[in-house]
Scaffold this active site. Sequence first.
Site, short mmCIF file in Angstrom:
data_model
loop_
_atom_site.label_atom_id
_atom_site.label_comp_id
_atom_site.label_asym_id
_atom_site.label_seq_id
_atom_site.Cartn_x
_atom_site.Cartn_y
_atom_site.Cartn_z
N ASP A 122 0.81 -1.21 0.00
CA ASP A 122 0.00 0.00 0.00
C ASP A 122 0.85 1.27 0.00
O ASP A 122 0.29 2.37 -0.11
CB ASP A 122 -0.94 0.00 1.22
CG ASP A 122 -2.37 0.30 0.83
OD1 ASP A 122 -2.72 0.06 -0.34
OD2 ASP A 122 -3.13 0.77 1.69
N ASP A 594 -11.38 -5.69 11.29
CA ASP A 594 -11.43 -7.13 11.41
C ASP A 594 -12.63 -7.59 12.24
O ASP A 594 -13.37 -8.50 11.85
CB ASP A 594 -10.11 -7.66 12.01
CG ASP A 594 -9.65 -6.86 13.22
OD1 ASP A 594 -10.38 -5.93 13.63
OD2 ASP A 594 -8.57 -7.14 13.76
#
Length: 890
Positions: A122, A594
């Site tokens: 990223d 998550d």
Amino acid sequence: MIRLAALGLFLTWRIRHPNREAMWLWGMSITCELWFGVSWILDQLPKLCPVNRVTDLSVLKQRFESPSLRNPKGRSDLPGIDVFVSTADPEKEPPLVTANTILSILAVDYPVEKLACYLSDDGGSLLTFEALAETASFARIWVPFCRKHNIEPRNPEAYFGQKRDFLKNKVRLDFVRERRRVKREYDEFKVRINSLTESIRRRSDAYNAHEELRARKNQMEMGGNPSEIVKVPKATWMSDGSHWPGTWTSGEADHSKGDHAGVIQVINSLAYEFFVNFLENEMLNGVSFNIFAFRFSFQAMLAPPNAEPVFGVEADGENLLDTTEIDIRLPMLVYVSREKRPDYDHNKKAGAMNALVRTSAIMSNGSFILNLDCDHYIYNSLALREGMCFMLDRGGDRICYVQFPQRFEGIDPSDRYANHNTVFFDVSMRALDGLQGPMYVGTGCIFRRTALYGFSPPRTTEHYGWFGRKKIKLFLRKPKAAKKQEDEMALPINGDQNSDDDDADIESLLLPKRFGNSTSLAASIPVAEYQGRLLQDLQETGKQGRPAGSLAVPREPLDAATVAEAISVISCFYEDKTEWGKRVGWIYGSVTEDVVTGYRMHNRGWRSIYCVTKRDAFRGTAPINLTDRLHQVLRWATGSVEIFFSRNNALFATRRMKFLQRVAYFNCGMYPFTSMFLIVYCVLPAISLFSGQFIVQSLSVTFLVLLLAITITLCLLAILEIKWSGITLHDWWRNEQFWLIGGTSAHPAAVLQGLLKVIAGVDISFTLTSKSATPEDADDEFADLYVVKWSFLMVPPITIMMLNLIAIAVGVARTLYSPFPQWSRLVGGVFFSFWVLSHLYPFAKGLMGRRGRVPTIVYVWSGLLSIIISLLWVYISPPGTQDYMKFQIP
């Protein structure tokens, strides 16, 4: 139940016997105790049904990898797995750490043709890109070596760093010689990785100097002013002499973090010569493929392997190992860096994961996905097979993911800050496995791809009545038999003759809205569902299954059109007007994406499995520095506060979630608020000693008996958890200590930040947790443990410690000089002050550094606090107001 009864009796007695002399003190204490009681109940209820699971890998091999009538050659019938590894900053996440994780994946014990590895960078860093290219090269030596000699673990840094006899259970005569050769190659590999930064800098400086000279020459030829400064962008250059389309060191426009373009370049020209030819043909046809035309970065490092095993050759001058009996194929390895632009919200890690989901669906389309952080490597080469045992067993089609516990290396032997977190991973998570399944904790998790797509399970159960005791079973893939919810997503089933054609047409029309306009992505969904089905002989009559041997056929090779389609789905605008991040893929809007992602799956009726293997499945690193650890806990707690104030609060869960599972998720969002009461309760002993009062009017026998009862039941409960979970008493005590440390530092800050975001809309940003590489000097292995980094999170615990220390001194002095000493109140106040200080001991030790050196700010804060307390005490109780404080000099 005994603990609950003792707690109820204690609180009842406390409420019915207030301290009339200090009602304010009694009121604060009883309020905190009632909250702690409720918090304890919320924590204990989900622990009522703990389970332990085991797998039998021989059954998996017999069922999916043995010759049969449908599979005479005995090819693997296991479904495909795509492994995602995420990284964002090569400075905080060293490339060598990431490289070792990739090597452990490439060497895992799973059919090579069924495995694909994707690295999401990223940060768009050339350093990460070239480090991965070096990793792919070294893997051609490391992977065959692991397969030949059954190496564990298959992370070279961890393997060569083991302090044990590496010859144990080794019987091949060439092992020592080949190990020595591979070790030398790995040392050279490490040097090449470590030198990449300097190599890229020198190369870029040379190319930039050349470009500057050429620009000056052009200026002179055009008749320009020689004294005028020529502006040449300080580019970062690739080894082939072209600009790196990602992030440049100089941070130029279109080449900075959060704003960079991309490139299509193929390293393995032999394997992808067809792709290069395709690009050339398209250019001739007028289609532009300039490196700046694509706003992404995509690179195929290792081509998809052949379906048949490829055996190596004997050792010679070019080949270090004798691999004549070893399959030398490597799984497909892909580097991906999505497009980033300043005007787009890229949604951090969740956005990067969703980009990988789309890319992998088009390229390899594994029915299952394993995601790992860059510092979490595969410690057990059979880990993927262990997870497949649950996914492919009877009832496995209802499982959305298999979560493995997180295990850590590089933690100090005393585990000062409870980094191992064993109480959570070995007690709480195992207990949730007896309900609807454990939470998703961000790494070390195997997903069912269709569950990530937001589809509902084939069947589920709705719970009605008190505590969900009334159950109604639903079969969600039979539209005529069950009514779907308003937001239900029915999975398109291949070969289902009973499905309604109109419903199927409606679902197909909704696919672009949900998944985007990629036809290849939409076409891959039913294929992934089919390949992830259970075998027909494991399904009940009337339920969908696949015939044995249906996945033993070779996978279709990649063509240029497929790669081009994979490229198109990772642009930053692809997710516009779709449900990516809302219902599909990793969920956006929280720093703990998550937990939210796992919650959404459980809320749709899926269940999950907790897989604890005999040999740890994965291992990673954790921050051992106090400040880093507190900021890590701050990020988790802030995410929990966000969840509490969002539609993901378990209070709004559907009836498909079990009652106790709902309690567990509610407690996950609720626990940071306990910090407010905890801070007050930690200050109460000091207030008691300063004021000469106590939370009870007198230390009666009843109070002491009830206090002893809840203490004994707490110890018995701890022993019970230790017994069935296998943790140690030391682990349990460290967890208790850090619960108070985090509850008085990071958790209240998280509550404040969460409230600011909800009320004022203040955005929350966190820095990436640093992953330290393996130190060269063994003596400095835990050097980071002793580094003192000042943080505002340290203020509350320091204040609490100073208050209690000063209060003990004041209380003892008052009692000694008092004509009517109140020893019971002193003992009670001092006892609870020591209780607080004993829990804060690791925090105090962390402030001392390596040689007990306390930072100057601690002395300043302590002195200031002492002066303020002294002035307040003199103002509240002047010395002349009490005769016993007067004295005369003889």
